[in-house]
Enzyme design. Structure first.
Site, mmCIF file in Angstrom:
data_model
loop_
_atom_site.group_PDB
_atom_site.id
_atom_site.type_symbol
_atom_site.label_atom_id
_atom_site.label_comp_id
_atom_site.label_asym_id
_atom_site.label_seq_id
_atom_site.Cartn_x
_atom_site.Cartn_y
_atom_site.Cartn_z
ATOM 1 N N VAL A 109 0.918 -1.204 0.090
ATOM 2 C CA VAL A 109 -0.067 -0.110 0.099
ATOM 3 C C VAL A 109 0.766 1.126 0.053
ATOM 4 C CG1 VAL A 109 -1.650 1.318 1.383
ATOM 5 C CG2 VAL A 109 -2.009 -1.196 0.869
ATOM 6 N N THR A 112 2.499 1.914 -3.355
ATOM 7 C CA THR A 112 1.452 2.428 -4.469
ATOM 8 C C THR A 112 1.100 3.922 -3.818
ATOM 9 O OG1 THR A 112 0.884 -0.077 -4.785
ATOM 10 C CG2 THR A 112 -0.701 1.851 -5.466
ATOM 11 N N GLU A 113 0.931 4.058 -2.731
ATOM 12 C CA GLU A 113 0.417 5.489 -2.538
ATOM 13 C C GLU A 113 1.461 6.531 -2.549
ATOM 14 O OE1 GLU A 113 -2.591 6.414 -1.514
ATOM 15 O OE2 GLU A 113 -3.933 4.633 -1.021
ATOM 16 N N SER A 114 2.667 6.129 -2.123
ATOM 17 C CA SER A 114 3.467 7.312 -2.217
ATOM 18 C C SER A 114 4.799 7.248 -2.854
ATOM 19 C CB SER A 114 3.913 7.622 -0.663
ATOM 20 O OG SER A 114 4.512 6.766 0.023
ATOM 21 N N TYR A 199 -6.207 0.832 -8.752
ATOM 22 C CA TYR A 199 -5.390 0.831 -7.311
ATOM 23 C C TYR A 199 -5.259 -0.740 -6.746
ATOM 24 C CZ TYR A 199 -4.476 1.937 -2.455
ATOM 25 O OH TYR A 199 -3.953 1.729 -1.256
#
Length: 288
Positions: A109, A112-114, A199
């Site tokens: 996560v 992928t997020e940051s 996502y």
């Protein structure tokens, strides 16, 4: 984006004017009236079950935000952030143990997020490594969303909450993390938003191919990739060794393969290469 509603309610009782404030999202607001004619707005109906309900309104919660899908392949991150790829593994392990969430899932996560950018901020205000929306940060008592310890712990706690709400369904939990649990409930599954659907696929792919074997060193992805003479991405392998041919089937749509230089790619690749235990050929296709 997560929406926070504030209701100003004016009520009169025996000539007295009172003013109250309610802040809520993802809940039902009840308008009640007691025997004196006083109007009460509350999201805790059970506390006032003896009062008459005049109106109720559900305000869905939304957490939808963009994420930073760094690089053309699964393992890539922005060059400026590559030094951070394993910098937070200690905190991730702590969060995983505290909230009972897979460390690999938390890292997938975050990736992928940051892209491991401590200072990442989206156009709609998502902040830090786990891209916490301001309302989510407040919900989990985060005073500084750019502090890695607070950010990761809160992100893991939110993932644990989502997994519990959706009865262990990881896809729905990830959809809720990106688009808000209210949208998952509204659509009865992963919302029909291209960004959210991509996502969920991307996080699953990164988890299965980079972090399912554990985190904590630069070699985890390689170790996971070469275990049992298989190559990540669910490629069909022809193993020329003492063992029989191994065929694996992906449980996700976007396929990834490890190249000879140790990097990963989700682009179409054809060729052959060797590991320490087998020689393999692979054919990759991509389905969006």
């Amino acid at each position: 984006m997560k929406i926070d509603f504030t209701i100003w309610a004016m009520c009169t009782a025996v000539g007295t004017l009172c003013l109250s404030t309610l802040s809520f999202a993802g809940e039902t607001l009840y308008q009640l009236k007691d025997h004196n004619g006083t109007t009460l707005l509350t999201n805790k109906h059970s506390k006032y079950s003896d009062l008459k309900v005049e109106k109720k309104t559900y305000y869905p919660e939304s957490n939808i935000h963009q994420y930073r899908n760094y690089g053309a392949n699964e393992a890539a991150v922005a060059p400026s952030q590559s030094r951070n790829k394993n910098a937070f593994d200690g905190i991730i392990h702590q969060a995983a143990q505290t909230y009972g969430v897979s460390a690999g899932l938390i890292k997938a996560v975050m990736h992928t997020e940051s892209g491991f950018d401590v200072n990442a901020r989206s156009r709609v205000g998502a902040q830090g490594l786990m891209q916490l929306m301001p309302a989510t940060a407040e919900r989990f008592n985060v005073s500084n969303a750019y502090d890695p310890q607070q950010n990761i712990m809160a992100g893991a706690k939110y993932l644990a909450w989502l997994l519990k709400r959706f009865k262990g369904n990881t896809s729905l939990a990830l959809a809720g993390y990106n688009a808000g649990e209210g949208n998952v409930k509204k659509y009865g599954g992963i919302p029909p938003f291209r960004e959210t659907q991509d996502y969920v696929r991307r996080v699953h792919s990164r988890y299965q191919n980079l972090y399912a074997g554990g985190i904590g060193s630069n070699h985890n992805a390689t170790l996971a990739a070469t275990s049992n003479n298989t190559i990540p991405a669910g490629a069909t392998l022809i193993a020329q060794s003492n063992s029989s041919a191994t065929v694996t089937t992906p449980s996700y749509n976007r396929e990834v393969i490890r190249l000879a230089d140790g990097s990963y790619t989700d682009r179409p690749v054809r060729g052959s290469y060797s590991t320490g235990h087998a020689t393999a050929s692979a054919s990759i296709t991509i389905a969006d």
